[in-house]
Design a protein around this motif. Structure first.
Motif, PDB file in Angstrom:
ATOM      1  N   TYR A  39       0.900  -1.341   0.057  1.00  0.00           N
ATOM      2  CA  TYR A  39      -0.157  -0.242  -0.022  1.00  0.00           C
ATOM      3  C   TYR A  39       0.848   1.306   0.009  1.00  0.00           C
ATOM      4  CZ  TYR A  39      -3.475   3.311   1.547  1.00  0.00           C
ATOM      5  OH  TYR A  39      -4.382   4.483   1.337  1.00  0.00           O
ATOM      6  N   VAL A  40       1.796   1.265   0.853  1.00  0.00           N
ATOM      7  CA  VAL A  40       2.446   2.515   1.311  1.00  0.00           C
ATOM      8  C   VAL A  40       3.400   3.024  -0.263  1.00  0.00           C
ATOM      9  CG1 VAL A  40       4.522   3.644   2.266  1.00  0.00           C
ATOM     10  CG2 VAL A  40       2.862   2.213   3.673  1.00  0.00           C
ATOM     11  N   PRO A  41       4.272   2.091  -0.960  1.00  0.00           N
ATOM     12  CA  PRO A  41       4.562   2.764  -2.143  1.00  0.00           C
ATOM     13  C   PRO A  41       3.831   3.006  -3.343  1.00  0.00           C
ATOM     14  CG  PRO A  41       5.128   0.435  -1.691  1.00  0.00           C
ATOM     15  CD  PRO A  41       4.717   0.641  -0.417  1.00  0.00           C
ATOM     16  N   ALA A  42       2.433   2.269  -3.389  1.00  0.00           N
ATOM     17  CA  ALA A  42       1.772   2.588  -4.259  1.00  0.00           C
ATOM     18  C   ALA A  42       1.028   3.910  -4.106  1.00  0.00           C
ATOM     19  CB  ALA A  42       0.381   1.508  -4.168  1.00  0.00           C
ATOM     20  N   ALA A  43       0.784   4.125  -2.800  1.00  0.00           N
ATOM     21  CA  ALA A  43       0.173   5.444  -2.762  1.00  0.00           C
ATOM     22  C   ALA A  43       1.172   6.553  -2.975  1.00  0.00           C
ATOM     23  CB  ALA A  43      -0.464   5.451  -1.063  1.00  0.00           C
ATOM     24  N   GLU A  44       2.419   6.458  -2.407  1.00  0.00           N
ATOM     25  CA  GLU A  44       3.347   7.296  -2.921  1.00  0.00           C
ATOM     26  C   GLU A  44       3.600   7.732  -4.357  1.00  0.00           C
ATOM     27  OE1 GLU A  44       6.050   6.523   1.100  1.00  0.00           O
ATOM     28  OE2 GLU A  44       6.560   5.494  -0.768  1.00  0.00           O
ATOM     29  N   ILE A  45       3.443   6.315  -5.125  1.00  0.00           N
ATOM     30  CA  ILE A  45       3.587   6.718  -6.563  1.00  0.00           C
ATOM     31  C   ILE A  45       2.276   7.436  -7.254  1.00  0.00           C
ATOM     32  CG2 ILE A  45       3.753   5.331  -8.873  1.00  0.00           C
ATOM     33  CD1 ILE A  45       5.346   3.265  -7.093  1.00  0.00           C
ATOM     34  N   LEU A  46       1.246   7.190  -6.547  1.00  0.00           N
ATOM     35  CA  LEU A  46      -0.087   7.702  -6.996  1.00  0.00           C
ATOM     36  C   LEU A  46       0.147   9.165  -6.820  1.00  0.00           C
ATOM     37  CD1 LEU A  46      -2.603   5.238  -6.338  1.00  0.00           C
ATOM     38  CD2 LEU A  46      -2.025   5.886  -8.606  1.00  0.00           C
ATOM     39  N   ALA A  47       0.713   9.453  -5.451  1.00  0.00           N
ATOM     40  CA  ALA A  47       0.834  11.181  -5.411  1.00  0.00           C
ATOM     41  C   ALA A  47       1.599  11.784  -6.240  1.00  0.00           C
ATOM     42  CB  ALA A  47       1.337  11.055  -3.784  1.00  0.00           C
ATOM     43  N   LYS A  48       2.656  10.953  -6.805  1.00  0.00           N
ATOM     44  CA  LYS A  48       3.488  11.847  -7.599  1.00  0.00           C
ATOM     45  C   LYS A  48       2.588  12.082  -9.064  1.00  0.00           C
ATOM     46  CE  LYS A  48       7.801   9.724  -6.042  1.00  0.00           C
ATOM     47  NZ  LYS A  48       8.849   8.827  -6.182  1.00  0.00           N
ATOM     48  N   PHE A  49       1.718  10.818  -9.514  1.00  0.00           N
ATOM     49  CA  PHE A  49       1.048  11.085 -10.784  1.00  0.00           C
ATOM     50  C   PHE A  49      -0.056  12.320 -10.399  1.00  0.00           C
ATOM     51  CE2 PHE A  49       2.321   6.662 -11.711  1.00  0.00           C
ATOM     52  CZ  PHE A  49       2.763   7.198 -13.233  1.00  0.00           C
ATOM     53  N   ALA A  50      -0.586  12.476  -9.226  1.00  0.00           N
ATOM     54  CA  ALA A  50      -1.667  13.560  -9.046  1.00  0.00           C
ATOM     55  C   ALA A  50      -0.839  14.772  -9.032  1.00  0.00           C
ATOM     56  CB  ALA A  50      -2.189  13.280  -7.525  1.00  0.00           C
ATOM     57  N   THR A  51       0.291  14.916  -8.316  1.00  0.00           N
ATOM     58  CA  THR A  51       1.056  16.248  -8.820  1.00  0.00           C
ATOM     59  C   THR A  51       1.394  16.514 -10.038  1.00  0.00           C
ATOM     60  OG1 THR A  51       2.286  15.675  -6.353  1.00  0.00           O
ATOM     61  CG2 THR A  51       3.369  17.298  -7.931  1.00  0.00           C
ATOM     62  N   LEU A  52       1.740  15.442 -10.850  1.00  0.00           N
ATOM     63  CA  LEU A  52       1.981  15.705 -12.377  1.00  0.00           C
ATOM     64  C   LEU A  52       0.781  16.282 -12.966  1.00  0.00           C
ATOM     65  CD1 LEU A  52       4.451  12.829 -12.976  1.00  0.00           C
ATOM     66  CD2 LEU A  52       5.038  15.162 -13.128  1.00  0.00           C
ATOM     67  N   LEU A  53      -0.427  15.667 -12.577  1.00  0.00           N
ATOM     68  CA  LEU A  53      -1.725  16.199 -13.001  1.00  0.00           C
ATOM     69  C   LEU A  53      -2.190  17.170 -12.451  1.00  0.00           C
ATOM     70  CD1 LEU A  53      -3.076  12.335 -13.383  1.00  0.00           C
ATOM     71  CD2 LEU A  53      -2.377  13.801 -15.230  1.00  0.00           C
ATOM     72  N   GLU A  54      -1.670  17.973 -11.661  1.00  0.00           N
ATOM     73  CA  GLU A  54      -2.038  19.032 -11.087  1.00  0.00           C
ATOM     74  C   GLU A  54      -3.198  19.144 -10.216  1.00  0.00           C
ATOM     75  OE1 GLU A  54      -2.217  22.208 -14.260  1.00  0.00           O
ATOM     76  OE2 GLU A  54       0.189  22.303 -14.311  1.00  0.00           O
ATOM     77  N   MET A  55      -3.272  18.058  -9.329  1.00  0.00           N
ATOM     78  CA  MET A  55      -4.173  17.684  -8.569  1.00  0.00           C
ATOM     79  C   MET A  55      -3.732  17.658  -7.097  1.00  0.00           C
ATOM     80  SD  MET A  55      -5.770  14.540 -10.680  1.00  0.00           S
ATOM     81  CE  MET A  55      -6.943  14.024  -9.528  1.00  0.00           C
ATOM     82  N   PRO A  56      -3.380  19.081  -6.542  1.00  0.00           N
ATOM     83  CA  PRO A  56      -2.623  19.103  -5.214  1.00  0.00           C
ATOM     84  C   PRO A  56      -3.503  18.389  -4.131  1.00  0.00           C
ATOM     85  CG  PRO A  56      -3.650  21.081  -5.932  1.00  0.00           C
ATOM     86  CD  PRO A  56      -3.710  20.240  -7.102  1.00  0.00           C
ATOM     87  N   ASP A  57      -4.518  18.628  -4.124  1.00  0.00           N
ATOM     88  CA  ASP A  57      -5.511  18.097  -2.723  1.00  0.00           C
ATOM     89  C   ASP A  57      -5.354  16.543  -3.041  1.00  0.00           C
ATOM     90  OD1 ASP A  57      -6.122  20.539  -2.244  1.00  0.00           O
ATOM     91  OD2 ASP A  57      -8.073  20.702  -2.982  1.00  0.00           O
ATOM     92  N   GLU A  58      -5.611  15.891  -4.142  1.00  0.00           N
ATOM     93  CA  GLU A  58      -5.299  14.428  -4.067  1.00  0.00           C
ATOM     94  C   GLU A  58      -4.019  13.952  -3.817  1.00  0.00           C
ATOM     95  OE1 GLU A  58      -7.093  10.593  -4.785  1.00  0.00           O
ATOM     96  OE2 GLU A  58      -7.810  12.723  -4.641  1.00  0.00           O
ATOM     97  N   ALA A  59      -3.100  14.690  -4.358  1.00  0.00           N
ATOM     98  CA  ALA A  59      -1.577  14.356  -4.114  1.00  0.00           C
ATOM     99  C   ALA A  59      -1.404  14.520  -2.419  1.00  0.00           C
ATOM    100  CB  ALA A  59      -0.785  15.194  -4.666  1.00  0.00           C
ATOM    101  N   GLN A  60      -1.749  15.344  -1.894  1.00  0.00           N
ATOM    102  CA  GLN A  60      -1.780  15.656  -0.355  1.00  0.00           C
ATOM    103  C   GLN A  60      -2.303  14.294   0.335  1.00  0.00           C
ATOM    104  OE1 GLN A  60       0.101  18.015   1.233  1.00  0.00           O
ATOM    105  NE2 GLN A  60       0.334  16.575   2.989  1.00  0.00           N
ATOM    106  N   LYS A  61      -3.535  14.104  -0.316  1.00  0.00           N
ATOM    107  CA  LYS A  61      -4.244  13.027   0.603  1.00  0.00           C
ATOM    108  C   LYS A  61      -3.720  11.661   0.231  1.00  0.00           C
ATOM    109  CE  LYS A  61      -8.683  10.701  -0.098  1.00  0.00           C
ATOM    110  NZ  LYS A  61     -10.068  10.473  -0.587  1.00  0.00           N
ATOM    111  N   LEU A  62      -2.940  11.252  -0.658  1.00  0.00           N
ATOM    112  CA  LEU A  62      -2.315  10.052  -0.801  1.00  0.00           C
ATOM    113  C   LEU A  62      -1.112  10.224  -0.116  1.00  0.00           C
ATOM    114  CD1 LEU A  62      -3.071  10.103  -4.885  1.00  0.00           C
ATOM    115  CD2 LEU A  62      -3.432   8.134  -2.999  1.00  0.00           C
ATOM    116  N   THR A  63      -0.497  11.303   0.121  1.00  0.00           N
ATOM    117  CA  THR A  63       0.925  11.379   0.665  1.00  0.00           C
ATOM    118  C   THR A  63       0.497  11.117   2.099  1.00  0.00           C
ATOM    119  OG1 THR A  63       1.925  13.013  -0.803  1.00  0.00           O
ATOM    120  CG2 THR A  63       2.820  12.766   1.552  1.00  0.00           C
ATOM    121  N   ASP A  64      -0.464  11.693   2.857  1.00  0.00           N
ATOM    122  CA  ASP A  64      -0.804  11.597   4.007  1.00  0.00           C
ATOM    123  C   ASP A  64      -1.228  10.132   4.525  1.00  0.00           C
ATOM    124  OD1 ASP A  64      -0.328  14.227   4.549  1.00  0.00           O
ATOM    125  OD2 ASP A  64      -2.542  14.762   4.538  1.00  0.00           O
TER     126      ASP A  64
END
Length: 214
Positions: A39-64
């Protein structure tokens, strides 16, 4: 709420884990450290994708979420005295299962939960090798039937390559013992002879074959 995750109902190693530990049907009694390792690395990778897609709220949610589950993993599963991660926690008591098991114990480095050089990841690997390495340079948990999953030797080799481990060449050479004549590995294999234990093949449907150790 505690950052704990159940076991997937589609892990090929469930039956060998149950036999090796003496606790059959692990999905019915344990929280799974392996699920946290995934789960942890999957969520971290998805957070990077969300950042690239300019979805900061989603990126923060995934990082948290990744941080929360990582903290839970270290709190509940890391066994300081043993130097390795517990393979599970009992649902009712949250007591850890203080045993290594090859497929689960390779998970932290294989999945990317631990990076090469991480103290807990490296200790977990070395203790797993110390406890489970066989004279033929394969890993296997002592169990009734002496079995392992066919994917596990490849996971072991990949983890050793990630950390540039001195066992790498020996384990690479040991792969000749593991694969069948066709190059295939079976869902289950005998640890004594490395013959296929469970092979599934297409004929008029999916047929499962169970073989003897020889």
């Amino acid at each position: 709420d505690e950052g704990l995750l159940p076991l997937s109902d589609d892990e090929q190693w469930r039956w060998t884990f149950g036999v090796a530990t003496g606790w059959l049907f692990p999905e019915t009694w344990m929280w799974s450290s392996y699920s946290n390792f995934l789960y942890v690395p999957a969520a971290e990778i998805l957070a990077k994708f969300a950042t690239l897609l300019e979805m900061p709220d989603e990126a923060q949610k995934l990082t948290d979420s990744a941080d929360f589950v990582r903290q839970a993993t270290e709190h509940y599963y890391w066994l300081e005295d043993e130097g390795f991660y517990a393979t599970g926690l009992f649902f009712d008591t949250l007591q850890p299962l203080r045993q290594v098991f090859e497929d689960i114990s390779l998970g932290p480095l294989w999945s990317g939960y631990n990076k090469p050089g991480d103290p807990h990841g490296m200790s977990n690997l070395e203790r797993t090798i110390e406890i489970l390495l066989r004279p033929d340079d394969t890993l296997q948990s002592p169990s009734v039937g002496e079995t392992y999953t066919g994917m596990e030797p490849g996971h072991f080799l990949q983890v050793l390559a990630k950390v540039d481990h001195p066992l790498g060449e020996r384990v690479f050479n040991a792969m000749r013992l593991v694969a069948q004549e066709t190059g295939e590995v079976a869902e289950g294999q005998w640890a004594t002879t490395h013959n296929a234990l469970v092979l599934e093949h297409m004929r008029s449907g999916i047929d499962s074959g169970i073989s003897a150790p020889g």
